[in-house]
Design a protein around this motif. Sequence first.
Motif, PDB file in Angstrom:
ATOM      1  N   ASN A 152       0.903  -1.113   0.174  1.00  0.00           N
ATOM      2  CA  ASN A 152       0.515  -0.216  -0.225  1.00  0.00           C
ATOM      3  C   ASN A 152       1.148   1.327   0.057  1.00  0.00           C
ATOM      4  N   LEU A 153       1.735   1.182   0.690  1.00  0.00           N
ATOM      5  CA  LEU A 153       3.464   2.565   0.566  1.00  0.00           C
ATOM      6  C   LEU A 153       3.907   2.447  -0.716  1.00  0.00           C
ATOM      7  N   GLU A 154       4.153   1.812  -1.028  1.00  0.00           N
ATOM      8  CA  GLU A 154       4.594   1.721  -2.504  1.00  0.00           C
ATOM      9  C   GLU A 154       3.973   1.948  -3.577  1.00  0.00           C
ATOM     10  N   ARG A 155       2.659   1.524  -3.201  1.00  0.00           N
ATOM     11  CA  ARG A 155       1.531   2.430  -4.484  1.00  0.00           C
ATOM     12  C   ARG A 155       1.258   3.684  -4.297  1.00  0.00           C
ATOM     13  N   ALA A 156       0.749   4.155  -3.079  1.00  0.00           N
ATOM     14  CA  ALA A 156       0.129   5.376  -3.099  1.00  0.00           C
ATOM     15  C   ALA A 156       1.912   6.388  -3.031  1.00  0.00           C
ATOM     16  N   LYS A 157       2.850   5.825  -2.981  1.00  0.00           N
ATOM     17  CA  LYS A 157       3.625   6.051  -3.422  1.00  0.00           C
ATOM     18  C   LYS A 157       3.993   7.380  -4.603  1.00  0.00           C
ATOM     19  N   ALA A 158       3.587   5.816  -6.034  1.00  0.00           N
ATOM     20  CA  ALA A 158       3.827   5.656  -7.328  1.00  0.00           C
ATOM     21  C   ALA A 158       2.314   6.611  -7.756  1.00  0.00           C
ATOM     22  N   ARG A 159       1.417   6.409  -7.050  1.00  0.00           N
ATOM     23  CA  ARG A 159       0.494   7.418  -7.410  1.00  0.00           C
ATOM     24  C   ARG A 159       0.622   8.382  -7.127  1.00  0.00           C
ATOM     25  N   LEU A 160       1.440   9.251  -5.773  1.00  0.00           N
ATOM     26  CA  LEU A 160       2.360  10.111  -5.774  1.00  0.00           C
ATOM     27  C   LEU A 160       2.688  10.677  -6.847  1.00  0.00           C
ATOM     28  N   ARG A 161       3.793  10.133  -7.170  1.00  0.00           N
ATOM     29  CA  ARG A 161       4.482  10.942  -8.502  1.00  0.00           C
ATOM     30  C   ARG A 161       4.211  10.385  -8.788  1.00  0.00           C
ATOM     31  N   ARG A 167       9.117  12.591 -19.436  1.00  0.00           N
ATOM     32  CA  ARG A 167      10.009  11.187 -19.200  1.00  0.00           C
ATOM     33  C   ARG A 167       9.398  11.361 -17.760  1.00  0.00           C
ATOM     34  N   ARG A 168       9.355  11.287 -17.053  1.00  0.00           N
ATOM     35  CA  ARG A 168       9.251  12.034 -15.763  1.00  0.00           C
ATOM     36  C   ARG A 168       7.722  11.225 -15.495  1.00  0.00           C
ATOM     37  N   LEU A 169       6.902  11.383 -16.387  1.00  0.00           N
ATOM     38  CA  LEU A 169       4.980  10.779 -16.573  1.00  0.00           C
ATOM     39  C   LEU A 169       5.276  10.013 -16.839  1.00  0.00           C
ATOM     40  N   ILE A 170       6.143   9.099 -18.134  1.00  0.00           N
ATOM     41  CA  ILE A 170       5.923   8.257 -18.878  1.00  0.00           C
ATOM     42  C   ILE A 170       6.219   6.867 -17.371  1.00  0.00           C
ATOM     43  N   GLU A 171       7.508   7.672 -17.386  1.00  0.00           N
ATOM     44  CA  GLU A 171       8.220   6.425 -15.658  1.00  0.00           C
ATOM     45  C   GLU A 171       7.161   6.701 -14.673  1.00  0.00           C
ATOM     46  N   ALA A 172       6.856   7.539 -13.898  1.00  0.00           N
ATOM     47  CA  ALA A 172       6.078   7.177 -12.930  1.00  0.00           C
ATOM     48  C   ALA A 172       5.250   6.281 -13.305  1.00  0.00           C
ATOM     49  N   LYS A 173       4.424   6.491 -14.843  1.00  0.00           N
ATOM     50  CA  LYS A 173       3.087   5.618 -14.973  1.00  0.00           C
ATOM     51  C   LYS A 173       3.411   4.445 -14.837  1.00  0.00           C
ATOM     52  N   GLU A 174       4.545   3.818 -15.818  1.00  0.00           N
ATOM     53  CA  GLU A 174       5.293   2.650 -15.780  1.00  0.00           C
ATOM     54  C   GLU A 174       5.189   2.105 -14.449  1.00  0.00           C
ATOM     55  N   ARG A 175       5.926   2.354 -13.472  1.00  0.00           N
ATOM     56  CA  ARG A 175       5.880   1.665 -11.974  1.00  0.00           C
ATOM     57  C   ARG A 175       4.754   1.505 -11.911  1.00  0.00           C
ATOM     58  N   LEU A 176       4.258   2.656 -11.503  1.00  0.00           N
ATOM     59  CA  LEU A 176       3.042   2.611 -10.966  1.00  0.00           C
ATOM     60  C   LEU A 176       2.036   1.165 -11.815  1.00  0.00           C
ATOM     61  N   THR A 177       1.935   1.435 -12.437  1.00  0.00           N
ATOM     62  CA  THR A 177       1.688  -0.220 -13.424  1.00  0.00           C
ATOM     63  C   THR A 177       2.721  -1.452 -13.241  1.00  0.00           C
ATOM     64  N   LYS A 178       3.737  -1.809 -12.779  1.00  0.00           N
ATOM     65  CA  LYS A 178       4.389  -2.789 -12.102  1.00  0.00           C
ATOM     66  C   LYS A 178       3.909  -2.670 -10.827  1.00  0.00           C
ATOM     67  N   ILE A 179       3.599  -2.070 -10.411  1.00  0.00           N
ATOM     68  CA  ILE A 179       3.363  -2.414  -8.944  1.00  0.00           C
ATOM     69  C   ILE A 179       1.610  -2.701  -8.497  1.00  0.00           C
ATOM     70  N   ASP A 180       0.913  -1.966  -9.343  1.00  0.00           N
ATOM     71  CA  ASP A 180      -0.565  -2.178  -9.573  1.00  0.00           C
ATOM     72  C   ASP A 180      -0.979  -2.027 -10.781  1.00  0.00           C
ATOM     73  N   PRO A 181      -0.907  -3.401 -11.315  1.00  0.00           N
ATOM     74  CA  PRO A 181      -1.788  -3.165 -12.905  1.00  0.00           C
ATOM     75  C   PRO A 181      -2.842  -3.136 -12.890  1.00  0.00           C
ATOM     76  N   ARG A 182      -4.136  -3.041 -12.666  1.00  0.00           N
ATOM     77  CA  ARG A 182      -4.706  -2.813 -12.156  1.00  0.00           C
ATOM     78  C   ARG A 182      -5.254  -1.206 -12.554  1.00  0.00           C
ATOM     79  N   HIS A 183      -4.480  -0.597 -12.687  1.00  0.00           N
ATOM     80  CA  HIS A 183      -4.416   1.207 -12.039  1.00  0.00           C
ATOM     81  C   HIS A 183      -4.328   1.765 -13.469  1.00  0.00           C
TER      82      HIS A 183
END
Length: 68
Positions: free
Chosen positions: A7-16, A52-68
Amino acid sequence: MMLDFYNLERAKARLRVKRAETSLKRTNKLLDQDCGAVVGVALCDSVRSAQRRLIEAKERLTKIDPRH
């Protein structure tokens, strides 16, 4: 414990993602203003970096939570 970490990693990824989106919007607004060629070139570079940062942040969030 593992669920809390997830949950912490997912929240950090959403914030990113949110921060990257905000940065991109702000930079695009500055680019829309007429501030000269030199500043425009620098802002174009900033837009590319923000994209580029937005793409990387979205990719990271997708790795953590594929449903997002």
